[in-house]
Structures are given as C-alpha cells and as structure tokens.
Design a protein around this motif. Structure first.
Motif, mmCIF file in Angstrom:
data_model
loop_
_atom_site.group_PDB
_atom_site.id
_atom_site.type_symbol
_atom_site.label_atom_id
_atom_site.label_comp_id
_atom_site.label_asym_id
_atom_site.label_seq_id
_atom_site.Cartn_x
_atom_site.Cartn_y
_atom_site.Cartn_z
ATOM 1 N N ASN A 7 -3.723 3.184 -5.400
ATOM 2 C CA ASN A 7 -3.854 1.755 -4.909
ATOM 3 C C ASN A 7 -5.065 1.172 -5.308
ATOM 4 O O ASN A 7 -6.300 1.722 -5.052
ATOM 5 C CB ASN A 7 -3.692 1.854 -3.316
ATOM 6 N N TYR A 46 0.909 -1.168 0.138
ATOM 7 C CA TYR A 46 0.024 -0.020 0.063
ATOM 8 C C TYR A 46 0.902 1.119 0.004
ATOM 9 O O TYR A 46 1.822 1.485 0.755
ATOM 10 C CB TYR A 46 -0.964 -0.140 1.443
ATOM 11 N N LYS A 47 0.540 2.224 -0.923
ATOM 12 C CA LYS A 47 1.153 3.364 -0.903
ATOM 13 C C LYS A 47 0.551 4.689 -0.635
ATOM 14 O O LYS A 47 -0.317 5.013 -0.987
ATOM 15 C CB LYS A 47 1.761 3.582 -2.406
ATOM 16 N N PRO A 48 0.809 5.238 0.790
ATOM 17 C CA PRO A 48 0.183 6.076 1.350
ATOM 18 C C PRO A 48 -0.106 7.421 0.526
ATOM 19 O O PRO A 48 -1.018 8.271 0.614
ATOM 20 C CB PRO A 48 0.634 6.446 2.577
ATOM 21 N N ASN A 49 1.096 7.760 -0.358
ATOM 22 C CA ASN A 49 0.928 8.781 -1.032
ATOM 23 C C ASN A 49 -0.107 8.694 -2.342
ATOM 24 O O ASN A 49 -0.323 9.785 -3.172
ATOM 25 C CB ASN A 49 2.334 9.113 -1.676
ATOM 26 N N LYS A 50 -0.611 7.479 -2.539
ATOM 27 C CA LYS A 50 -1.446 7.276 -3.595
ATOM 28 C C LYS A 50 -2.860 7.386 -3.444
ATOM 29 O O LYS A 50 -3.224 6.822 -2.419
ATOM 30 C CB LYS A 50 -1.010 5.872 -4.405
ATOM 31 N N PRO A 51 -3.669 7.873 -4.062
ATOM 32 C CA PRO A 51 -5.157 7.555 -3.972
ATOM 33 C C PRO A 51 -5.640 5.975 -4.239
ATOM 34 O O PRO A 51 -4.893 5.485 -4.718
ATOM 35 C CB PRO A 51 -5.842 8.934 -4.844
ATOM 36 N N ASN A 52 -6.666 5.776 -3.735
ATOM 37 C CA ASN A 52 -7.242 4.319 -3.976
ATOM 38 C C ASN A 52 -8.185 4.551 -5.067
ATOM 39 O O ASN A 52 -9.110 5.450 -5.169
ATOM 40 C CB ASN A 52 -7.886 4.131 -2.650
ATOM 41 N N ARG A 61 -0.667 4.724 -10.626
ATOM 42 C CA ARG A 61 -1.389 6.051 -10.074
ATOM 43 C C ARG A 61 -2.089 5.751 -8.745
ATOM 44 O O ARG A 61 -2.349 6.820 -8.408
ATOM 45 C CB ARG A 61 -1.917 6.999 -11.155
#
Length: 315
Positions: free
Chosen positions: A78, A45-51, A76
């Motif tokens: 998660n 999971y990349k916290p800097n990316k939107p879901n 671009r």
C-alpha cells in the motif's frame, strides 16, 4: 505572446494520469495552523500488504521522481506518496523549515490515513525527512531506505572541501536553478553522465513550471538543512536501514555514505551503485529498485547474494 504549449505541464498531467491509473488517488490533509499536505494514497487499501512511504528529493514534485516505480511498488505495498512542504500542492504558513517539521507533517498525514506502521524510502532531501521520521516516530517506521541522503554531513564539511562548492548559496544556485545555464550546471553535478542535448526552451519551461513557485521557501529549506549541522546532534536510529549511494555522487560524496554506515553500525547496510552519480533514480532505476526489493520484499536474500547477483559493492 503568451506561451500556448508547455512540455513540462503536459508531462505533469501525464504523471497525474499515470498515478491514478496505477491505483492511487490524490488527497489533501489540513493539519491546522496553515499547513496543508497533498498525498497520493491507495484507492483501495489491501490489509494483507505492508505499507510503503516514498519521499522525494528537491528536484521536483513527488510524481516526477517516483513515476517509474509506482506500478512495481503497488504490486507489493500500500503506497503513500506525499508532496513535501513547498512542493506540488503542499504548503505551510508557519515559519518552520527543518526536516524535523517536515517529518512531523508527514506523520500527521499518515495518522489521518490510519497508517500506524510502514517502511520508508527517502531520496536525497527526502532521505533527511525519512531519517527524522524514523528518529521521531520509531514505533511507526519498520525499515528505512536512504538513497544518496547526506544526513551525516556537517556544516564544516564545505569549508573542509568535502563538497564541490564552498557555500550554501553557491549550492543553491544550481540546486534550484533559475536559468538554463544553471540547470546545465546542475546536470553536471547530479549525473555521472550528464544530459547534454536538452533544448534551452525545454529547460526554461521546466524552470517556469516547477522551480519558480515557492523559490524563497525552498531556499530556506536547504539553508535550514545545513545550518549548525553536527554529527554529534544526529540521533542514532534503531531501524534496519539500507543505504544506497552512487559511486560518483558529487552532490553528496560517497564518504558520507560510509560515514552513515559507521554511525548506524550493525543496523546499516551500504550498497554502492557503480557508474552512477547522485541521480540514481534516473541513471539506473532498475538497479535501485532491485536493491530496495531485496531489502524490503526478499528478507531471506542476504547481502552476499545481492552482491553476487548485481555485481555491486555491498558493505
């Protein structure tokens, strides 16, 4: 003699490898009461990316419909890709068959994954579920993309001649085809330029692997979708919504896209993809992705610029 090779099963294994290679892993969430949902989720999971949530249509499981988009979306977002109930490895022993219940189950999976806010893309039947998710859980859904999803249809539309069929049973005969002949009929309806050279043995293999299981339950899903459906009962969601429609969609005619645009008023934007039928995801995936990216990733790209860039109609 037992069949020793299945083209469809081989493709299914390849899609599974492709999803894993792209950066997703399979999970299974037991929601209780006999409901289990399978979902592909990010390995990291990349916290800097939107879901982003991708919801498939009736055609097959999630992998078959979203495989061509996974790598681009994962760059671009998660990405979360569930199998809806009675597709892939998702099922329930409960009697509910509505898109509202499907949406509640998806919300349960997202909650289990710790996802609180996300954008949603729903394709055809998945668009019905996506719309219900946005209506029931407005704090969760940020933006919504609906692709050829006739959420504005009414039960009386069949009697009024809006659709190429006069009854749900007639529609079911090719929406969930059980013979190669009915599969050909489905191609005629969902594609602007139908596939004409698929061998009969491949079509039968596809039916045997992907459309035999949960046949009764999927039939009930479609019937629940249409039963007593009225525009007056459709909630008016507040999320910004991109509506993508094929110019020559026979399954859900373009009028339903305009109807939805009017229903959502200033919150809705309609894009019509030329020379496409219902199966935009297969007939023009690049065009479909370009509009989704412009809406979700490039918010500064105005509808006017999208129109100038793509040559497609934008309302």
């Amino acid at each position: 003699m037992a069949k020793c090779f299945s083209f469809t099963a081989t493709c299914d294994r390849w899609f599974r490898f492709s999803f894993s290679w792209a950066g997703l892993k399979p999970t299974t969430t037991d929601l209780g009461d006999g409901t289990v949902v399978h979902c592909w989720v990010p390995k990291t999971y990349k916290p800097n990316k939107p879901n982003l949530l991708l919801l498939h249509g009736l055609g097959a499981n999630a992998m078959w419909q979203w495989n061509d988009f996974i790598s681009s979306f994962l760059a671009r977002f998660n990405v979360y890709v569930p199998d809806l109930l009675f597709f892939g490895e998702s099922y329930t022993t409960r009697p509910e068959r509505t898109e509202q219940f499907q949406a509640q189950c998806i919300a349960g999976v997202l909650e289990a994954q710790g996802v609180r806010k996300l954008n949603v893309v729903g394709l055809s039947y998945g668009g019905f579920v996506a719309y219900s998710l946005a209506a029931q859980f407005p704090e969760m859904v940020v933006k919504l993309v609906l692709c050829c999803a006739g959420v504005c249809m009414e039960e009386k539309d069949m009697e009024d001649g809006t659709f190429p069929v006069k009854s749900v049973d007639e529609a079911l005969s090719f929406l969930i085809p059980q013979t190669p002949e009915k599969m050909k009929e489905m191609f005629e309806v969902v594609f602007y330029k139908p596939v004409t050279r698929m061998p009969t043995c491949i079509m039968q293999d596809f039916i045997d692997v992907l459309w035999k299981e949960y046949l009764q339950e999927r039939t009930e899903l479609v019937k629940a979708l249409c039963k007593d459906r009225k525009m007056s009962n459709l909630p008016k969601i507040t999320q910004r919504t991109l509506i993508i429609w094929g110019e020559y969609d026979k399954l859900f005619p373009l009028e339903l896209g305009h109807r939805l645009k009017r229903h959502l008023d200033e919150n809705g934007q309609l894009v019509v993809v030329k020379d496409c039928g219902h199966a935009i995801i297969k007939e023009n995936p690049k065009e479909m992705y370009k509009h989704i990216k412009a809406f979700l990733v490039d918010p500064l790209l105005s509808p006017k610029k999208v129109n100038q860039t793509s040559g497609q109609k934008v309302d």
